[in-house]
Design a protein around this motif. Structure first.
Motif, PDB file in Angstrom:
ATOM      1  N   ALA A 214      -2.341   1.918   2.237  1.00 36.57           N
ATOM      2  CA  ALA A 214      -1.201   1.731   3.227  1.00 36.57           C
ATOM      3  C   ALA A 214      -0.235   3.003   2.998  1.00 36.57           C
ATOM      4  O   ALA A 214       0.007   3.469   4.222  1.00 36.57           O
ATOM      5  CB  ALA A 214      -0.257   0.204   2.799  1.00 36.57           C
ATOM      6  N   TYR A 215       0.059   3.418   1.995  1.00 34.37           N
ATOM      7  CA  TYR A 215       0.873   4.566   1.759  1.00 34.37           C
ATOM      8  C   TYR A 215       0.358   5.891   2.657  1.00 34.37           C
ATOM      9  O   TYR A 215       1.029   6.480   3.305  1.00 34.37           O
ATOM     10  CB  TYR A 215       1.133   5.307   0.500  1.00 34.37           C
ATOM     11  N   ILE A 216      -0.988   5.889   2.343  1.00 30.66           N
ATOM     12  CA  ILE A 216      -1.709   7.336   3.258  1.00 30.66           C
ATOM     13  C   ILE A 216      -1.760   6.860   4.425  1.00 30.66           C
ATOM     14  O   ILE A 216      -1.188   7.529   5.414  1.00 30.66           O
ATOM     15  CB  ILE A 216      -3.201   7.329   2.430  1.00 30.66           C
ATOM     16  N   VAL A 217      -2.003   5.699   5.181  1.00 29.51           N
ATOM     17  CA  VAL A 217      -2.223   5.674   6.405  1.00 29.51           C
ATOM     18  C   VAL A 217      -0.805   5.710   7.404  1.00 29.51           C
ATOM     19  O   VAL A 217      -0.814   5.984   8.481  1.00 29.51           O
ATOM     20  CB  VAL A 217      -3.183   4.305   6.993  1.00 29.51           C
ATOM     21  N   ASP A 218       0.194   5.060   6.694  1.00 29.43           N
ATOM     22  CA  ASP A 218       1.684   5.219   7.094  1.00 29.43           C
ATOM     23  C   ASP A 218       1.815   6.657   7.575  1.00 29.43           C
ATOM     24  O   ASP A 218       2.658   6.979   8.483  1.00 29.43           O
ATOM     25  CB  ASP A 218       2.449   4.751   5.727  1.00 29.43           C
TER      26      ASP A 218
END
Ligand code: UDP
Length: 425
Positions: A214-218
């Motif tokens: 989630a941190y990355i795709v955000d």
């Protein structure tokens, strides 16, 4: 000498507990009588494409079980690769054939490469058509020569296949992904059949927590609170990104918050790819919930992993597909996977059991709606899909298949271990 690829070291023991039970013992048994045997892989490139992706893991694992293995790259200029691209497309059914000039170029480079090659191995593994004619220069070779074909030869341009046949008939064995891909022609050596595999320990496939994903795709603008559909693939008509957008639009009539990511790498020197990329962007018509990303947006292996892990649905709506490694990758990440009922995809997904096979954008949308409406049932299916990958499509299984073939070519006992084979026609 042909250039060596430096693949680094990998240890089979690292894969012991993650792969199918019993496989490690089988590999040890099969490797024992092959210890010290010399193997060389020959291919056209060390970067990009399925062969490279596989060899960076397969070569070190072959070494780890006691074989002496090297991977060498043939050399070629643009005129050679332009001829081999024509061959590649023609073998997959493109009507455009080879000019007399291209035939001459293909043979000239194969002869040149053969001059730089020392035939001092027990097994020579030749990947794909580019180096396929080198064998002609070694009529007295004591090695077993194997042609590993990564493409579909079921409906080839006959002229181009005929051009290659004198070389192909000299091999001791060929290897194809699927039965259907073996050319129906006489005089060929036995064809062994096994699918490719993924490496569960590489950055693209290693376990990534939902938080990290989630941190990355955000960072790419995705709203991580709303569901995401993702297709990872080149911008190519056969991958049908336009159909994926149509399916997404139908899904959004039921789930207004849904988002779509199309993640695809682009070669700088591929004008056709850019045309199709632009068509895809036009088809998205500025919808702020459609994210079209490529390597130009710094989407590398870890980011592909994150998009796959974070998605509510993983799509691969291909109209034609050799094997479809993205499907393997998504299933491995326990993603509900919706994919076209074509090529190697049908060997990976059992419709209704481990995923969803679809024939149209409408069916694709229906499957997505079903998944978003009942995540628990979708997860149960995805879990079965993951176990299917664990059993059939992880790299140690591919290593095992190669060891079976090596033993068979030396007439050595394989203690009951076997691989599928299509007898010579
Ligand atoms: N891939 C990637 N980045 C992209 C698009 C694709 O790393 O932007 C990878 C994908 O993860 C897979 C491979 O490229 O490992 C594509 O293999 P597949 O068999 O699905 O299709 P192909 O491109 O060989 O037709």
């Amino acid at each position: 000498m042909l250039n060596l690829v430096n693949v680094g070291h990998k240890s089979l023991a690292d894969y012991a507990t993650i792969t199918a039970r019993g496989l490690m013992q089988e590999i040890e048994r099969l490797a024992e009588p092959l210890r010290g045997r010399k193997v060389v892989h020959l291919s056209a490139t060390a970067f990009g494409g399925g062969v490279a992706e596989i060899n960076y893991t397969l070569v070190p694992l072959m070494r780890d079980v006691g074989l002496e293995v090297e991977w060498r790259i043939i050399h070629g200029q643009e005129e050679f690769f332009s001829a081999t691209k024509t061959i590649h497309n023609a073998l997959q059914g493109n009507p455009q054939g080879l000019t007399a000039g291209q035939r001459e170029i293909f043979h000239r480079y194969n002869v040149d490469n053969a001059r730089s090659f020392e035939d001092e191995h027990d097994f020579v593994i030749v990947h794909d058509p580019q180096p396929a004619a080198m064998i002609e220069r070694f009529p007295d070779s004591s090695a077993r020569w194997i042609w590993r074909c990564h493409i579909d030869l079921s409906t080839p341009n006959e002229d181009v296949l005929d051009f290659l046949l004198p070389s192909l008939r000299r091999y001791h064995a060929t290897v194809f992904h699927r039965h259907e891909y073996v050319p129906r022609t006489t005089g060929m050596p036995p064809a062994y059949i096994w699918p490719p595999a993924i490496d569960p320990l590489t950055p693209k496939n290693m376990a990534l927590s939902p938080e990290d994903a989630a941190y990355i795709v955000d960072q790419f603008g995705i709203d991580v609170e709303r569901p995401l559909l993702t297709q990872v693939s080149r911008f190519d008509p056969w991958k049908d990104p336009l159909g994926v957008i149509d399916a997404y639009r139908q899904v959004s009539e039921h789930h207004s918050g849904v988002q779509l990511a199309l993640v695809g790498s682009m070669a700088h020197d591929d004008p056709e790819g850019w045309d199709f990329y632009n068509q895809t962007v036009a088809h998205a018509a500025g919808d702020p919930d459609i994210f079209i990303l490529s390597n130009l947006n710094n989407v590398g292996a870890v980011e592909v992993n994150a998009f796959q892990v974070h998605s509510a649905v993983s799509l691969q709506k291909s109209i034609r597909e050799g094997f479809g490694l993205t499907v393997t990758e998504a299933l491995w990440k326990t993603r509900p996977t919706v994919a076209g009922r074509v090529g190697g995809i049908v060997a990976q997904i059992q419709d209704g059991e481990t995923g969803w096979l679809v024939d149209s954008a409408g069916e694709c949308a229906e499957a997505c709606v079903e998944i978003l409406g009942d995540p628990a049932a979708a997860r149960a299916r995805a879990l079965r899909g993951k176990e299917f990958v664990r059993k059939h499509f992880l790299m140690p299984r591919l290593l095992r298949d190669w060891l079976v073939l090596f033993n068979r070519l030396l007439d050595q006992d394989t203690a009951g271990a076997d691989v599928a084979v299509v007898a010579a026609a």
